[in-house]
Design an enzyme around this catalytic site. Structure first.
Site, PDB file in Angstrom:
ATOM      1  CG  ASP A 121     -30.272  -9.167 -57.555  1.00 21.46           C
ATOM      2  OD1 ASP A 121     -30.917  -9.512 -56.539  1.00 21.46           O
ATOM      3  OD2 ASP A 121     -29.555  -8.141 -57.592  1.00 21.46           O
ATOM      4  CG  HIS A 164     -24.379  -5.020 -61.352  1.00 17.92           C
ATOM      5  ND1 HIS A 164     -24.359  -4.349 -60.146  1.00 17.92           N
ATOM      6  CD2 HIS A 164     -25.674  -5.404 -61.528  1.00 17.92           C
ATOM      7  CE1 HIS A 164     -25.576  -4.349 -59.613  1.00 17.92           C
ATOM      8  NE2 HIS A 164     -26.396  -4.976 -60.434  1.00 17.92           N
ATOM      9  CD  GLN A 232     -26.786  -8.914 -59.769  1.00 15.78           C
ATOM     10  OE1 GLN A 232     -26.471  -9.453 -58.714  1.00 15.78           O
ATOM     11  NE2 GLN A 232     -27.792  -8.051 -59.849  1.00 15.78           N
ATOM     12  NE  ARG A 262     -34.227   1.978 -57.073  1.00 12.83           N
ATOM     13  CZ  ARG A 262     -33.390   0.938 -56.983  1.00 12.83           C
ATOM     14  NH1 ARG A 262     -32.688   0.549 -58.025  1.00 12.83           N
ATOM     15  NH2 ARG A 262     -33.254   0.295 -55.847  1.00 12.83           N
ATOM     16  CG  ASP A 264     -29.417  -0.990 -58.832  1.00 13.95           C
ATOM     17  OD1 ASP A 264     -30.218  -1.060 -57.896  1.00 13.95           O
ATOM     18  OD2 ASP A 264     -28.600  -1.887 -59.109  1.00 13.95           O
ATOM     19  CD  GLU A 306     -30.178   0.859 -54.292  1.00 12.51           C
ATOM     20  OE1 GLU A 306     -30.372   0.140 -53.301  1.00 12.51           O
ATOM     21  OE2 GLU A 306     -29.277   0.621 -55.114  1.00 12.51           O
ATOM     22  CG  HIS A 375     -37.068  -3.775 -54.735  1.00 10.91           C
ATOM     23  ND1 HIS A 375     -36.836  -2.428 -54.528  1.00 10.91           N
ATOM     24  CD2 HIS A 375     -35.929  -4.281 -55.253  1.00 10.91           C
ATOM     25  CE1 HIS A 375     -35.628  -2.139 -54.939  1.00 10.91           C
ATOM     26  NE2 HIS A 375     -35.047  -3.233 -55.374  1.00 10.91           N
ATOM     27  CG  ASP A 376     -33.436  -4.062 -52.323  1.00  9.30           C
ATOM     28  OD1 ASP A 376     -33.447  -5.189 -52.860  1.00  9.30           O
ATOM     29  OD2 ASP A 376     -32.893  -3.067 -52.836  1.00  9.30           O
ATOM     30  NE  ARG A 500     -33.122  -9.375 -52.232  1.00  7.41           N
ATOM     31  CZ  ARG A 500     -32.316  -8.937 -53.191  1.00  7.41           C
ATOM     32  NH1 ARG A 500     -32.064  -7.649 -53.316  1.00  7.41           N
ATOM     33  NH2 ARG A 500     -31.746  -9.779 -54.038  1.00  7.41           N
TER      34      ARG A 500
HETATM   35  C1  GLC Z   1     -27.493  -3.348 -49.525  1.00  2.00           C
HETATM   36  C2  GLC Z   1     -26.929  -2.521 -50.611  1.00  2.00           C
HETATM   37  C3  GLC Z   1     -27.969  -2.274 -51.636  1.00  2.00           C
HETATM   38  C4  GLC Z   1     -28.532  -3.610 -52.070  1.00  2.00           C
HETATM   39  C5  GLC Z   1     -29.115  -4.330 -50.940  1.00  2.00           C
HETATM   40  C6  GLC Z   1     -29.637  -5.647 -51.422  1.00  2.00           C
HETATM   41  O1  GLC Z   1     -28.426  -2.613 -48.810  1.00  2.00           O
HETATM   42  O2  GLC Z   1     -26.442  -1.309 -50.134  1.00  2.00           O
HETATM   43  O3  GLC Z   1     -27.425  -1.603 -52.707  1.00  2.00           O
HETATM   44  O4  GLC Z   1     -29.536  -3.477 -52.969  1.00  2.00           O
HETATM   45  O5  GLC Z   1     -28.139  -4.504 -50.005  1.00  2.00           O
HETATM   46  O6  GLC Z   1     -30.331  -6.311 -50.436  1.00  2.00           O
HETATM   47  C1  GLC Z   2     -30.114  -2.534 -55.748  1.00  3.59           C
HETATM   48  C2  GLC Z   2     -31.466  -3.189 -55.836  1.00  3.59           C
HETATM   49  C3  GLC Z   2     -31.365  -4.592 -55.341  1.00  3.59           C
HETATM   50  C4  GLC Z   2     -30.334  -5.341 -56.109  1.00  3.59           C
HETATM   51  C5  GLC Z   2     -28.993  -4.610 -56.099  1.00  3.59           C
HETATM   52  C6  GLC Z   2     -28.065  -5.156 -57.138  1.00  3.59           C
HETATM   53  O1  GLC Z   2     -29.719  -2.283 -54.469  1.00  3.59           O
HETATM   54  O2  GLC Z   2     -32.399  -2.432 -55.128  1.00  3.59           O
HETATM   55  O3  GLC Z   2     -32.616  -5.226 -55.423  1.00  3.59           O
HETATM   56  O4  GLC Z   2     -30.162  -6.617 -55.553  1.00  3.59           O
HETATM   57  O5  GLC Z   2     -29.137  -3.258 -56.409  1.00  3.59           O
HETATM   58  O6  GLC Z   2     -28.433  -4.689 -58.412  1.00  3.59           O
END
Ligand code: GLC
Ligand code: GLC
Length: 629
Positions: A121, A164, A232, A262, A264, A306, A375-376, A500
């Site tokens: 991921d 996780h 995860q 950060r 996450d 985040e 990055h998302d 992504r």
């Molecule tokens: C959603 C979740 C975020 C996650 C993302 C992944 O926006 O809220 O935590 O990283 O999806 O694409």
């Molecule tokens: C966060 C990260 C995302 C990831 C998710 C799970 O939202 O930004 O890239 O997939 O968490 O860890």
């Protein structure tokens, strides 16, 4: 010579933070909270004693400058450790001049720690939090890199993946081998009874990549909670052992020299039957407990939430509750990002104004991470009531944005890629580099110089909003060079299913070199963003202690915002998201004080209230001016 931390210093910190720690732990664990508080305080004191002299010095500096992260001088950058550094930590060190030239002083490095073997991921499935990805280098190399960043005046932000771990983390291995202590660090069920009841109200984060929220693990003969990918495993924050284990990891990272942790997916950390298991009150207590424990161990380190959640749920992560609490210092401003892209598509400012006006102000010790891309994927977080207020529907506008940004709408300039399509809810998110979404890819395909200009202006417009709204603006690696999508992921079996990756390109020196060739897109973005950095550093009203408020300026295509700092003065931001020039009347918010104002982005401009298409102005007193309170 830096004096070692004294017992009196740590005592003072413990006195300051213990009440917060105790309150959070009692809220989470009831009567066990008191014992737990003693354990965590002891561990925090041990961590404080092990802090390197340079970090002790940082703790002291920040004790006398606690608003360092609110300063208008801060500018961030985010990049994949491997993809930015050419695959090694030493390579990353060689990129420091690039960051220094750009004017960056906060660096968020993604995928730094040891990830899962195989798919991970994008590094968010962590196998070992205590060492860097061995492919990048050794712990000693990481220490050197952090030292070099700090020497260059750059603060380091690292992902703290606390919802996780990966399914090959040592705790999962011990659980699989029969350790009940380790099994109970995760959320597991002997059969489908409870998982089915939870599923009734749980959304899916990755509906296509990893449907459902539970995974059967044969060795355990149990279902494991897996919100994100099936590899995860969600940690069981209801178990106090998780708090102790994870706090130890936080101390470790802080002692390495990480300035910003950060958090996450913090919104997902607490589960409650009958809810979507996001934004539960206990998720806030988790963040508050970590904040307090770090306050004792490593006060130089701050927290970034985040939490990509709706406006009503967001401010809690900055500590805005019925009674204000100390929680995270920073949070992503997801609404500003989404509304920016929405304005580019519609050429109208009303929805952004309505949505952003509804957001409460962050507490004055906290501020936003403002960004254009990360990055998302982009989730089209348009709230139904906001949409209704401007005469559209939430569902209709969300669908419009998804279509527009995948390039499937008349007049669309974007060439994005869908992500996370959910056939049940009809939800579709969007992947793509900023330049590709802003029109660069389509313009180059069409060989249309005017379209190239417009694409560059759109991307710079969004950056000028992010840099001028208050909070730490973040440059996403590649945007400063107008980099477009990278389709290489499609040929990689480990990445092809996750779009992504199209917006996670590798840093390319030959592209970077073009930043110095006049007239190239690279040069225009590079100079455009550098100009924003310079202007921001000279623009005192952008200090993050106060908030921006959108105002109605009487023009449908002009997004206007106002901010006022009692010492540093006020600023009027004006962004013309339309395709035509706009003339506005100075807003009453400025009162009669319009004389002597300048546009910080175009200091020679004399018609401040005429705005070209896709132009942004920051109207304020001249640089350096600070009114006497
Ligand atoms: C959603 C979740 C975020 C996650 C993302 C992944 O926006 O809220 O935590 O990283 O999806 O694409
Ligand atoms: C966060 C990260 C995302 C990831 C998710 C799970 O939202 O930004 O890239 O997939 O968490 O860890």
């Amino acid at each position: 010579m830096i004096e070692p931390v004294s017992p009196a210093e740590v005592d003072a910190r413990a006195d300051e933070w213990r009440p917060d720690l105790l309150a959070a732990l009692r809220g989470l664990y009831g009567l066990r909270g008191d014992d737990l508080c003693d354990v965590l305080e002891k561990r925090a004191r041990e961590a404080a004693a092990q802090r390197a002299p340079e970090m002790v010095a940082r703790d002291r500096e920040r004790a006398v400058r606690p608003d360092w992260y609110l300063s208008n001088e801060r500018v961030g950058y985010m990049a994949y450790a491997d993809r930015f550094g050419g695959g090694t930590l030493d390579g990353l060190r060689d990129r420091i001049p690039h960051l220094v030239d750009l004017g960056v002083d906060v660096l968020h490095l993604l995928s730094l720690l040891t990830p899962r073997v195989g798919e991970s991921d994008g590094g968010f499935a962590i196998r070992d939090y205590r060492s860097p990805d061995p492919r990048l280098g050794t712990p000693a190399d990481l220490q050197q890199l952090i030292g070099a960043l700090h020497d260059a005046g750059i603060n380091l932000c690292v992902d703290f993946v606390l919802n996780h771990t990966s399914d090959d983390h040592e705790w999962t291995l011990a659980a699989r081998a029969g350790s009940v202590y380790h099994r109970d660090l995760y959320i597991t069920f002997p059969d489908r009874t409870l998982p089915d009841r939870y599923e009734a109200t749980l959304p899916e984060v990755f509906p296509d990549l990893s449907p459902g929220n539970f995974t059967w693990i044969a060795e355990l003969e149990r279902w494991v909670w897996t919100t994100f990918r099936d590899f995860q495993w969600d940690l069981n924050w209801a178990n106090p052992d998780v708090m102790i284990e994870v706090a130890d990891l936080a101390f470790h990272l802080a002692n390495l020299g990480v300035d910003v942790l950060r958090l996450d997916a913090i919104a997902f950390t607490w589960k409650r039957l009958g809810t979507n298991c996001q934004n539960q009150p206990e998720a806030h207590l988790v963040a508050q407990a970590l904040r307090a424990a770090l306050g004792i161990a490593a006060p130089a380190t701050i927290l970034l939430a985040e939490a990509i959640v709706g406006p009503d749920d967001l401010l809690g992560y900055l500590g805005r509750h019925e009674l204000e609490r100390r929680e995270c210092e920073l949070a992503y401003h997801n609404q500003l990002m989404v509304q920016g892209w929405s304005m580019l598509a519609t050429r109208e400012a009303a929805l952004a104004r309505v949505a952003l006006s509804r957001l409460p102000d962050p507490p004055s010790r906290t501020t936003w991470f403002t960004y254009v891309r990360c990055h998302d994927d982009i989730g089209w977080a348009i709230d139904d009531p906001d949409a209704t207020a401007v005469g559209v529907t939430g569902a209709g506008h969300r669908e419009f944005l998804a279509r527009f940004y995948r390039g499937d709408f008349p007049g669309s300039f974007a060439r994005g890629t869908p992500f996370g399509i959910n056939p049940t809810t009809n939800d579709e998110r969007t992947s793509g580099m900023g330049a590709t979404l802003a029109g660069m890819t389509a313009a180059v395909e069409a060989g249309d110089p005017a379209a190239v200009d417009a694409a560059i202006e759109r991307l710079l417009l969004l950056y000028a909003i992010a840099f001028g709204y208050g909070g730490i603006p973040i440059i996403y690696m590649g945007d400063e060079l107008c980099m477009v999508d990278d389709r290489g992921y499609l040929d990689d079996p480990l990445r092809h299913a996750d779009s992504r990756w199209c917006h996670r390109p590798e840093f390319d020196e030959s592209i970077a070199a073009r930043a110095f060739v006049a007239g190239t897109a690279e040069q225009r973005l590079w100079d455009g963003i550098r100009a924003l950095v310079t202007a921001r550093r000279r623009c005192l009203p952008l200090h993050g202690a106060t908030s921006s408020h959108p105002i109605d300026i009487g023009h449908p295509s002009v997004f206007a915002w106002h901010r006022r700092h009692p010492r540093f003065g006020e600023l009027l931001g004006l962004a013309n998201v339309g395709d035509g020039a706009a003339t506005i009347t100075p807003p009453s918010a400025l009162g009669t004080r319009t004389s002597g104002l300048v546009d910080h982005l175009d200091p020679d401009a004399n018609r401040l209230f005429q705005i070209a298409p896709r132009q942004v102005r920051w109207v304020a007193q001249p640089p350096g001016y600070a009114p006497i309170p």
